[in-house]
Design a protein around this motif. Structure first.
Motif: not given
Length: 167
Positions: A128, A143, A145
């Motif tokens: 992640r 990250s 995301d």
């Protein structure tokens, strides 16, 4: 190939980085602690009963659980305190542009450019996050995301190929 990422370092991500950094130290500490406790138990006791060994095993497991819990709890407190002390820096949105030749990180008040020869090591945390170490205490967090273009698996391969230090 080039990648763009943007986002903020959250308190949770900061804690995960701290936890990732101390995992080996914690393991070594618990191992040495257990060996010392076992040596003390065995040196002073010549009891071969099953009850003694069950009690010793239970005691070590309980104490390891308690010690691990306390270490995790204190790390969480220290991590929270460190994050909040630099909240103005950590909470800033950042844009990261990565090519094979450089990483450029921009915030509202600074720009940092990193070249592959400046990288100390690269680590991956649970698929992640990627941590790019410039020194033992200076880390760039990337990250999953935050990735704006491309696939995360391709990005990991790109980082491994271009940014992990050659040994």
């Amino acid at each position: 190939m080039e990648y763009r990422l943007s986002g903020k370092i959250s308190e949770k991500a900061f804690y995960e980085m701290q936890r990732f950094n101390v995992r080996k130290t914690k393991l070594v500490f618990l191992l040495v602690f257990n060996l010392v406790i076992l040596a003390v138990f065995l040196r002073d006791t010549a009891d071969d009963s099953l009850f003694f060994w069950i009690f010793t095993a239970f005691f070590l497991l309980a104490f390891n659980f308690l010690l691990s819990f306390l270490m995790k709890y204190t790390l969480k407190i220290k991590s929270r305190k460190a994050y909040r002390s630099g909240k103005k820096l950590n909470g800033l949105p950042r844009q990261v542009h990565i090519t094979a030749q450089e990483i450029q990180q921009n915030t509202s008040f600074s720009t940092m450019t990193i070249t592959p020869d400046m990288v100390y090591k690269v680590a991956h945390n649970n698929n992640r996050e990627i941590y790019i170490y410039l020194a033992t205490n200076q880390i760039l967090i990337l990250s999953k995301d935050w990735l704006e273009n491309g696939e995360w698996a391709d990005f990991i391969t790109f980082i491994k190929k271009n940014w992990e230090p050659k040994k």
